[in-house]
Design a protein around this motif. Sequence first.
Motif, PDB file in Angstrom:
ATOM      1  N   TYR A 256     -63.237   1.847  -1.997  1.00 31.02           N
ATOM      2  CA  TYR A 256     -63.101   1.488  -0.973  1.00 31.02           C
ATOM      3  C   TYR A 256     -63.629   2.536   0.550  1.00 31.02           C
ATOM      4  O   TYR A 256     -64.651   2.873   0.040  1.00 31.02           O
ATOM      5  CB  TYR A 256     -61.267   1.863  -0.093  1.00 31.02           C
ATOM      6  N   LYS A 257     -63.885   1.737   1.535  1.00 25.97           N
ATOM      7  CA  LYS A 257     -64.831   2.418   3.157  1.00 25.97           C
ATOM      8  C   LYS A 257     -63.700   2.952   4.044  1.00 25.97           C
ATOM      9  O   LYS A 257     -62.798   2.166   4.635  1.00 25.97           O
ATOM     10  CB  LYS A 257     -65.667   1.288   3.250  1.00 25.97           C
ATOM     11  N   VAL A 258     -64.278   4.138   4.398  1.00 25.39           N
ATOM     12  CA  VAL A 258     -63.724   4.830   5.056  1.00 25.39           C
ATOM     13  C   VAL A 258     -64.198   5.123   6.526  1.00 25.39           C
ATOM     14  O   VAL A 258     -65.466   6.033   6.154  1.00 25.39           O
ATOM     15  CB  VAL A 258     -62.836   6.592   4.451  1.00 25.39           C
ATOM     16  N   LEU A 259     -63.820   4.284   7.509  1.00 27.55           N
ATOM     17  CA  LEU A 259     -64.522   4.982   8.961  1.00 27.55           C
ATOM     18  C   LEU A 259     -64.321   5.318   9.977  1.00 27.55           C
ATOM     19  O   LEU A 259     -63.478   4.986   9.939  1.00 27.55           O
ATOM     20  CB  LEU A 259     -64.986   3.193   8.724  1.00 27.55           C
ATOM     21  N   ASP A 260     -65.188   6.507  10.822  1.00 29.50           N
ATOM     22  CA  ASP A 260     -64.414   6.751  11.573  1.00 29.50           C
ATOM     23  C   ASP A 260     -65.152   5.377  12.530  1.00 29.50           C
ATOM     24  O   ASP A 260     -65.376   4.629  12.490  1.00 29.50           O
ATOM     25  CB  ASP A 260     -65.490   8.712  12.110  1.00 29.50           C
ATOM     26  N   ARG A 261     -65.064   5.758  14.153  1.00 33.54           N
ATOM     27  CA  ARG A 261     -65.065   5.788  15.183  1.00 33.54           C
ATOM     28  C   ARG A 261     -67.278   4.855  15.428  1.00 33.54           C
ATOM     29  O   ARG A 261     -67.401   3.404  15.794  1.00 33.54           O
ATOM     30  CB  ARG A 261     -65.036   6.565  16.553  1.00 33.54           C
ATOM     31  N   PHE A 262     -67.744   6.127  14.920  1.00 29.37           N
ATOM     32  CA  PHE A 262     -69.058   5.952  14.918  1.00 29.37           C
ATOM     33  C   PHE A 262     -69.616   4.475  14.238  1.00 29.37           C
ATOM     34  O   PHE A 262     -70.039   3.672  14.684  1.00 29.37           O
ATOM     35  CB  PHE A 262     -69.641   6.818  14.939  1.00 29.37           C
ATOM     36  N   GLU A 263     -68.753   4.383  13.066  1.00 28.15           N
ATOM     37  CA  GLU A 263     -69.323   3.823  11.706  1.00 28.15           C
ATOM     38  C   GLU A 263     -68.663   2.881  12.132  1.00 28.15           C
ATOM     39  O   GLU A 263     -69.265   1.621  11.882  1.00 28.15           O
ATOM     40  CB  GLU A 263     -68.870   4.407  10.775  1.00 28.15           C
ATOM     41  N   GLN A 264     -67.493   2.226  12.477  1.00 31.89           N
ATOM     42  CA  GLN A 264     -67.061   1.220  13.018  1.00 31.89           C
ATOM     43  C   GLN A 264     -67.855   0.485  14.041  1.00 31.89           C
ATOM     44  O   GLN A 264     -67.935  -0.982  14.045  1.00 31.89           O
ATOM     45  CB  GLN A 264     -65.475   0.946  13.828  1.00 31.89           C
ATOM     46  N   GLN A 265     -69.119   0.747  14.647  1.00 29.10           N
ATOM     47  CA  GLN A 265     -69.190   0.771  15.629  1.00 29.10           C
ATOM     48  C   GLN A 265     -71.064   1.223  15.427  1.00 29.10           C
ATOM     49  O   GLN A 265     -71.619   1.038  16.521  1.00 29.10           O
ATOM     50  CB  GLN A 265     -69.185   0.500  17.151  1.00 29.10           C
ATOM     51  N   ALA A 266     -71.314   1.088  14.020  1.00 26.96           N
ATOM     52  CA  ALA A 266     -72.585   1.682  13.942  1.00 26.96           C
ATOM     53  C   ALA A 266     -73.598   0.452  14.378  1.00 26.96           C
ATOM     54  O   ALA A 266     -74.755   1.775  14.757  1.00 26.96           O
ATOM     55  CB  ALA A 266     -72.904   1.397  12.238  1.00 26.96           C
ATOM     56  N   ASP A 267     -73.724  -0.217  14.667  1.00 26.54           N
ATOM     57  CA  ASP A 267     -74.617  -1.231  15.175  1.00 26.54           C
ATOM     58  C   ASP A 267     -75.041  -1.193  16.774  1.00 26.54           C
ATOM     59  O   ASP A 267     -76.172  -0.477  16.928  1.00 26.54           O
ATOM     60  CB  ASP A 267     -74.305  -2.531  14.965  1.00 26.54           C
TER      61      ASP A 267
END
Length: 412
Positions: A256-267
């Motif tokens: 699994y990957k645990v994404l914060d808000r910055f990683e959710q919108q990494a691009d």
Amino acid sequence: MNLPFFIARRYLFARKSHNVINVISAISVAGIALASMALICTLSVFNGFHDLVSDLFTNFDAQLKIVPSHGKVFDPHSSEMLQVYELAQVDLVSEAIEEQALIQYKNKQEIVTVKGVSDNFYDLASIENTLRGQGIYMLHDDVAEYGIIGIELMNKLDCGIQSVLPFSLHVPKRGVRINPINPTSGLQSVQFFSPGVIFQVNQSSYDDSYVLVSLDLARTLFDYETEVSAVELKLTDDASLKRTKRQIQEILGPDYKVLDRFEQQADVYKVVKLEKFISYLFLSFILLIACFNIIGSLVMLIVEKQQDSSILGSLGLSSEDRGRIFVYDGLLISFSGAVAGLVVGLALTLLQQKFGFIPLGQGSFVVDSYPVSVHLIDIVTVLITVLAVSFISVRPIGRIAAKYIDRKDGQD
């Protein structure tokens, strides 16, 4: 006391016999000040845009989002996931399914991303800040299913906020081949109505293509039973985001990957950071050019202070130390310009932050003026950059001065 530095400080403020040296030194200070001011203002503007985008996505994205490392869906009720739900730092858990589908309203069609969410999604995100219209947030009731679309998608479908007719969602049935004679037989379709509201995140990635529906409707459309494509988490107020994220990742493992808000919108954030870095490089190059003016003033100062150098040599000061005087003088000129530029740049930035006197221009923008945000790391970065570039520029002056002084001493 460092004698070369003490003498360099006296040279910095002392009047020179040739006025042109004072003029060139003033130009050098002004050039470095302008470059430093441009650096801090530009970096602050990019910080402002970064914070603005963060606030916009905060209304729609969860604090933490769990997605599978491989594949599209997973079981949200596995033993590892249940351990995550029981953590004291986790305040709210919401399941979600995100898939692409074809939306149809009357005779208009668009490819959209359907996001099916749990009933508690309203409490998980700040979606209420993005809603527009006279209706209420509602995804289902005892009578019908509802869906909320983005404002740009509304314009594409030309449906209005309070659309009367239902919307249709279509996806190919899983494991079924499309029949060319009757292609609709291979499609899975559902309908939903508008609850009288739309959302406006002011980001085209959402406003242009997202549709919010209930989790049950999404499972019916995509033919899932209990699977989800993501589990979104809201943490308690006293929870540390980084520590909680690391703890959840350790529990779930590499599947699994645990994404914060910055990683959710990494691009999006990568683009902002790249633009900021490129601007920093260009302005640093301009700063380097401005530092070359210092070399001219220092060469002239070396010639003017030839007699002083001879006297200092008679008192026992080596040619290297006498050359170091002019290196220190160049660094002091750069430091003075950097401090002046930072003070003016910070003043302009704070004035823009308070009064917004530089507008973004004509058009529909989220804010009326350029957003700015001052970060301490940027102030330190600008100061270090100015000193580093200046040191690289004036360091050869020490060797040039030492050789010139040795030759003059030999002639004497």
